[in-house]
Design a protein around this motif. Structure first.
Motif, PDB file in Angstrom:
ATOM      1  N   LYS A 231       0.755  -1.279  -0.057  1.00 38.82           N
ATOM      2  CA  LYS A 231      -0.092  -0.024   0.097  1.00 38.82           C
ATOM      3  C   LYS A 231       0.834   1.229  -0.044  1.00 38.82           C
ATOM      4  CE  LYS A 231      -4.322  -2.101   2.291  1.00 38.82           C
ATOM      5  NZ  LYS A 231      -5.025  -1.751   3.418  1.00 38.82           N
ATOM      6  N   LEU A 232       2.213   1.138   0.327  1.00 34.52           N
ATOM      7  CA  LEU A 232       2.865   2.291   0.013  1.00 34.52           C
ATOM      8  C   LEU A 232       3.267   2.727  -1.292  1.00 34.52           C
ATOM      9  CD1 LEU A 232       5.863   1.365   2.753  1.00 34.52           C
ATOM     10  CD2 LEU A 232       3.933   2.866   3.010  1.00 34.52           C
ATOM     11  N   THR A 233       2.901   3.978  -1.535  1.00 35.61           N
ATOM     12  CA  THR A 233       3.085   4.481  -2.731  1.00 35.61           C
ATOM     13  C   THR A 233       4.478   4.713  -3.103  1.00 35.61           C
ATOM     14  OG1 THR A 233       2.984   6.938  -2.262  1.00 35.61           O
ATOM     15  CG2 THR A 233       1.049   5.600  -2.750  1.00 35.61           C
ATOM     16  N   ASP A 234       5.030   4.985  -4.398  1.00 39.26           N
ATOM     17  CA  ASP A 234       6.203   5.485  -4.830  1.00 39.26           C
ATOM     18  C   ASP A 234       6.470   6.859  -4.082  1.00 39.26           C
ATOM     19  OD1 ASP A 234       6.756   3.250  -6.446  1.00 39.26           O
ATOM     20  OD2 ASP A 234       6.169   4.176  -8.258  1.00 39.26           O
ATOM     21  N   ASP A 235       5.557   7.767  -3.875  1.00 44.20           N
ATOM     22  CA  ASP A 235       5.792   8.930  -3.379  1.00 44.20           C
ATOM     23  C   ASP A 235       6.158   8.645  -2.033  1.00 44.20           C
ATOM     24  OD1 ASP A 235       5.424  10.407  -5.596  1.00 44.20           O
ATOM     25  OD2 ASP A 235       3.286  10.926  -5.218  1.00 44.20           O
ATOM     26  N   ASP A 236       5.485   7.671  -1.292  1.00 43.35           N
ATOM     27  CA  ASP A 236       5.692   7.474   0.160  1.00 43.35           C
ATOM     28  C   ASP A 236       7.209   6.995   0.238  1.00 43.35           C
ATOM     29  OD1 ASP A 236       2.951   7.875   1.019  1.00 43.35           O
ATOM     30  OD2 ASP A 236       2.610   5.873   0.864  1.00 43.35           O
TER      31      ASP A 236
END
Length: 69
Positions: free
Chosen positions: A23-28
């Motif tokens: 669920k972690l995004t690339d932005d995260d």
């Protein structure tokens, strides 16, 4: 370990973090950039975990992958 080393390690391990916490995004992952407290916070945010549960998951991940901040 200095900041540059931690950042370099993070670049190697962020793919593994993404596998672990999909669920972690690339932005995260960009924001986290090797900062443990940021990783814990983002896991709390994305998964709705209490801080203690997120800390426990990160600790397990660190031990499993031998990741050092």
């Amino acid at each position: 370990m200095n900041k540059d080393q931690a950042s370099g390690n993070w670049k190697q391990f962020k793919g593994k973090a993404k596998e672990q916490w999909g669920k972690l995004t690339d932005d995260d992952l960009t924001v986290i950039e090797g900062k443990r407290d940021q990783l814990v916070g983002r896991i709390q945010e994305r998964y709705g975990y209490e801080k203690e549960a997120a800390e426990k998951e990160v600790k397990h991940w660190e031990d499993h992958h031998k990741y050092h901040w």
